[in-house]
Write a protein that holds these residues in place. Structure first.
Motif, short mmCIF file in Angstrom:
data_model
loop_
_atom_site.label_atom_id
_atom_site.label_comp_id
_atom_site.label_asym_id
_atom_site.label_seq_id
_atom_site.Cartn_x
_atom_site.Cartn_y
_atom_site.Cartn_z
N PHE A 74 0.84 -1.21 0.00
CA PHE A 74 0.00 0.00 0.00
C PHE A 74 0.87 1.26 0.00
N ARG A 75 1.86 1.29 0.86
CA ARG A 75 2.76 2.46 0.91
C ARG A 75 3.52 2.64 -0.40
N GLY A 76 3.83 1.54 -1.07
CA GLY A 76 4.48 1.63 -2.37
C GLY A 76 3.58 2.25 -3.43
N PHE A 77 2.31 1.98 -3.36
CA PHE A 77 1.35 2.57 -4.30
C PHE A 77 1.04 4.03 -3.93
N ASP A 82 -0.93 10.24 1.27
CA ASP A 82 -2.15 10.87 1.78
C ASP A 82 -3.14 9.86 2.36
N GLY A 83 -2.76 8.60 2.40
CA GLY A 83 -3.62 7.57 2.97
C GLY A 83 -4.63 6.98 2.01
N CYS A 84 -4.58 7.41 0.76
CA CYS A 84 -5.46 6.86 -0.28
C CYS A 84 -4.66 6.65 -1.56
N VAL A 85 -5.02 5.63 -2.29
CA VAL A 85 -4.43 5.39 -3.61
C VAL A 85 -5.38 6.01 -4.63
#
Length: 172
Positions: A74-77, A82-85
């Motif tokens: 998730f952090r990579g995406f 901002d906490g959202c992809v």
């Protein structure tokens, strides 16, 4: 989203995305907005996929179960943290996640592997060239801390399900 905005977004993302063609980008945009719609129904206003929704996709679609690994993906995406992809992060992230070159995947994973003994030039530091040499000698090092990339079967199933004729889509 009307057809003109969708086409402009598709063209912009496809131009800057080297692993997907225009048709594939359009399919992924459609999927993204379907997923965000599902999230929006459960929560208040959402501009992208939050961590829990994203982790659910990793679990259901790619069989990932390790919480720590899913959070790292998730952090990579989520490039802007901002906490959202958002839709751009979704397209570019999947480009690397599904079809990235060995070099691209190594650059993403290198920070996670600093604790391994890979100092080939014996300078007391783990440089990218040390890491790259180690991974080229043993590609399983990309998965040393758990599977963070889809297995080939999951990847093929995802792509065959998602990459279909976008003319079938209704307006987003």
């Amino acid at each position: 989203m009307n057809r003109k905005k969708l086409q402009k977004l598709t063209d912009t993302l496809a131009k800057n995305c080297k692993h997907f063609n225009t048709l594939e980008v359009k399919c992924l945009i459609h999927l993204f907005y379907n997923l965000v719609g599902d999230v929006t129904e459960r929560q208040s206003v959402v501009i992208g996929l939050d961590r829990n929704a994203f982790r659910n996709i990793l679990h259901v679609t790619f069989g990932m179960t390790d919480d720590m690994i899913m959070d790292r993906v998730f952090r990579g995406f989520d490039k802007d943290n901002d906490g959202c992809v958002n839709v751009s992060e979704w397209i570019y992230g999947l480009s690397l996640f599904l079809r990235g070159t060995l070099e691209e995947k190594m650059k993403c994973k290198e920070r996670s592997h600093r604790g391994l003994d890979q100092d080939h030039d014996h300078d007391g530091k783990l440089s990218f060239s040390d890491y790259e040499r180690s991974v080229r000698e043993e590609t399983l090092l990309l998965e040393a801390f758990g599977p963070c990339l889809p297995d080939p079967k999951s990847q093929m199933e995802f792509e065959s399900h998602i990459f279909k004729d976008p003319n079938e889509f209704n307006d987003i």
